[in-house]
Design a protein around this motif. Structure first.
Motif, PDB file in Angstrom:
ATOM      1  N   ARG A  71     -11.397 -14.699   4.081  1.00 11.15           N
ATOM      2  CA  ARG A  71     -10.873 -15.366   5.279  1.00 11.15           C
ATOM      3  C   ARG A  71     -10.692 -14.333   6.383  1.00 11.15           C
ATOM      4  N   PRO A  72     -11.524 -14.374   7.401  1.00  8.48           N
ATOM      5  CA  PRO A  72     -11.456 -13.378   8.482  1.00  8.48           C
ATOM      6  C   PRO A  72     -10.076 -13.257   9.120  1.00  8.48           C
ATOM      7  N   ARG A  73      -9.368 -14.351   9.246  1.00 11.09           N
ATOM      8  CA  ARG A  73      -8.040 -14.301   9.865  1.00 11.09           C
ATOM      9  C   ARG A  73      -7.080 -13.475   9.009  1.00 11.09           C
ATOM     10  N   CYS A  74      -7.218 -13.578   7.698  1.00 12.54           N
ATOM     11  CA  CYS A  74      -6.373 -12.795   6.800  1.00 12.54           C
ATOM     12  C   CYS A  74      -6.784 -11.323   6.840  1.00 12.54           C
ATOM     13  N   ILE A  75      -8.082 -11.064   6.811  1.00 14.10           N
ATOM     14  CA  ILE A  75      -8.581  -9.678   6.862  1.00 14.10           C
ATOM     15  C   ILE A  75      -8.057  -8.984   8.124  1.00 14.10           C
ATOM     16  N   SER A  76      -7.968  -9.725   9.217  1.00 15.72           N
ATOM     17  CA  SER A  76      -7.530  -9.114  10.477  1.00 15.72           C
ATOM     18  C   SER A  76      -6.068  -8.665  10.431  1.00 15.72           C
ATOM     19  N   THR A  77      -5.291  -9.137   9.449  1.00 16.15           N
ATOM     20  CA  THR A  77      -3.885  -8.738   9.345  1.00 16.15           C
ATOM     21  C   THR A  77      -3.701  -7.429   8.585  1.00 16.15           C
ATOM     22  N   VAL A  78      -4.736  -6.954   7.909  1.00 16.47           N
ATOM     23  CA  VAL A  78      -4.615  -5.765   7.057  1.00 16.47           C
ATOM     24  C   VAL A  78      -4.061  -4.550   7.811  1.00 16.47           C
ATOM     25  N   PRO A  79      -4.561  -4.219   9.009  1.00 13.69           N
ATOM     26  CA  PRO A  79      -3.982  -3.064   9.711  1.00 13.69           C
ATOM     27  C   PRO A  79      -2.488  -3.214  10.000  1.00 13.69           C
ATOM     28  N   ASN A  80      -2.044  -4.411  10.343  1.00 18.34           N
ATOM     29  CA  ASN A  80      -0.614  -4.638  10.596  1.00 18.34           C
ATOM     30  C   ASN A  80       0.202  -4.546   9.318  1.00 18.34           C
ATOM     31  N   VAL A  81      -0.345  -5.050   8.221  1.00 20.14           N
ATOM     32  CA  VAL A  81       0.343  -4.938   6.931  1.00 20.14           C
ATOM     33  C   VAL A  81       0.447  -3.465   6.545  1.00 20.14           C
ATOM     34  N   ARG A  82      -0.609  -2.707   6.792  1.00 19.61           N
ATOM     35  CA  ARG A  82      -0.584  -1.274   6.478  1.00 19.61           C
ATOM     36  C   ARG A  82       0.500  -0.569   7.292  1.00 19.61           C
ATOM     37  N   LYS A  83       0.655  -0.924   8.568  1.00 17.08           N
ATOM     38  CA  LYS A  83       1.717  -0.327   9.399  1.00 17.08           C
ATOM     39  C   LYS A  83       3.100  -0.678   8.845  1.00 17.08           C
ATOM     40  N   LEU A  84       3.297  -1.939   8.498  1.00 15.81           N
ATOM     41  CA  LEU A  84       4.579  -2.357   7.913  1.00 15.81           C
ATOM     42  C   LEU A  84       4.855  -1.592   6.619  1.00 15.81           C
ATOM     43  N   LEU A  85       3.826  -1.455   5.808  1.00 12.77           N
ATOM     44  CA  LEU A  85       3.962  -0.755   4.539  1.00 12.77           C
ATOM     45  C   LEU A  85       4.321   0.714   4.749  1.00 12.77           C
ATOM     46  N   ASP A  86       3.651   1.356   5.693  1.00 16.99           N
ATOM     47  CA  ASP A  86       3.953   2.757   6.006  1.00 16.99           C
ATOM     48  C   ASP A  86       5.396   2.915   6.483  1.00 16.99           C
ATOM     49  N   GLU A  87       5.856   2.016   7.344  1.00 16.98           N
ATOM     50  CA  GLU A  87       7.240   2.064   7.839  1.00 16.98           C
ATOM     51  C   GLU A  87       8.242   1.808   6.719  1.00 16.98           C
ATOM     52  N   ALA A  88       7.952   0.837   5.874  1.00 16.31           N
ATOM     53  CA  ALA A  88       8.864   0.543   4.767  1.00 16.31           C
ATOM     54  C   ALA A  88       8.991   1.749   3.843  1.00 16.31           C
ATOM     55  N   ARG A  89       7.860   2.355   3.525  1.00 15.41           N
ATOM     56  CA  ARG A  89       7.896   3.526   2.636  1.00 15.41           C
ATOM     57  C   ARG A  89       8.601   4.704   3.302  1.00 15.41           C
ATOM     58  N   ALA A  90       8.397   4.884   4.599  1.00 15.39           N
ATOM     59  CA  ALA A  90       9.037   5.987   5.314  1.00 15.39           C
ATOM     60  C   ALA A  90      10.556   5.852   5.307  1.00 15.39           C
ATOM     61  N   HIS A  91      11.049   4.618   5.160  1.00 11.35           N
ATOM     62  CA  HIS A  91      12.495   4.372   5.156  1.00 11.35           C
ATOM     63  C   HIS A  91      13.020   4.036   3.758  1.00 11.35           C
ATOM     64  N   ASP A  92      12.243   4.370   2.734  1.00  7.55           N
ATOM     65  CA  ASP A  92      12.642   4.132   1.339  1.00  7.55           C
ATOM     66  C   ASP A  92      13.044   2.683   1.061  1.00  7.55           C
ATOM     67  N   MET A  93      12.326   1.755   1.675  1.00 12.14           N
ATOM     68  CA  MET A  93      12.589   0.337   1.466  1.00 12.14           C
ATOM     69  C   MET A  93      11.881  -0.126   0.187  1.00 12.14           C
ATOM     70  N   MET A  94      12.476  -1.076  -0.500  1.00  7.37           N
ATOM     71  CA  MET A  94      11.836  -1.649  -1.680  1.00  7.37           C
ATOM     72  C   MET A  94      10.559  -2.372  -1.256  1.00  7.37           C
ATOM     73  N   VAL A  95       9.478  -2.168  -2.008  1.00  3.94           N
ATOM     74  CA  VAL A  95       8.215  -2.863  -1.752  1.00  3.94           C
ATOM     75  C   VAL A  95       7.871  -3.640  -3.017  1.00  3.94           C
ATOM     76  N   PHE A  96       7.523  -4.909  -2.832  1.00  2.00           N
ATOM     77  CA  PHE A  96       7.264  -5.825  -3.938  1.00  2.00           C
ATOM     78  C   PHE A  96       5.886  -6.439  -3.742  1.00  2.00           C
ATOM     79  N   TYR A  97       5.003  -6.292  -4.725  1.00  2.00           N
ATOM     80  CA  TYR A  97       3.628  -6.804  -4.652  1.00  2.00           C
ATOM     81  C   TYR A  97       3.428  -7.963  -5.614  1.00  2.00           C
TER      82      TYR A  97
END
Length: 133
Positions: A71-97
């Protein structure tokens, strides 16, 4: 007792037969017949928030090749998800997959840069991801 049971069965069958013969109004409309009359709610106002990494988790749900990858619309969100993930990890936030599909493996995630790191929570499963929690 046998006679009583036989009478009850006959009475029940008679009631079912009568109920099927009675005229019942049938509503055959579907959502498309009323589509133009529905008024959506107003767009919500966006407000700034403050996220506390100690009490907040980032949920990375279902970003798999078999669903998001097609789904192209979902693929287009990957860079934003990566930014959120980087910020969460930088602040020691819990990440759940959650990993879903017929092959719920890390290799089948839509983008390997989103893959979980050691210590992050991973659940493999179907639509109800939190049933065991």
């Amino acid at each position: 007792m046998k006679y009583l049971r036989s009478c009850c069965c006959r009475a029940a069958m008679l009631l079912v037969a009568i109920a099927t013969l009675l005229p019942v109004p049938v509503q055959a409309n579907d959502v498309t017949t009323e589509w133009t009359t529905v008024k959506p709610p107003p767009v919500p106002e966006l407000k700034p928030i403050r996220v506390d990494p100690k009490t907040t988790a980032l949920l990375v749900l279902d970003l798999m090749k078999t669903n998001c990858g097609v789904r192209p619309r979902c693929i287009s969100t990957v860079p934003n998800v990566r930014k959120l993930l980087d910020e969460a990890r930088a602040h020691d936030m819990m990440v759940f997959y959650t990993l879903v599909g017929q092959t719920p493996t890390l290799e089948n995630m839509v983008d390997q840069s989103l893959a979980p790191r050691p210590g992050e929570f991973v659940v493999r499963g179907g639509a109800d991801k939190f049933i065991r929690f």
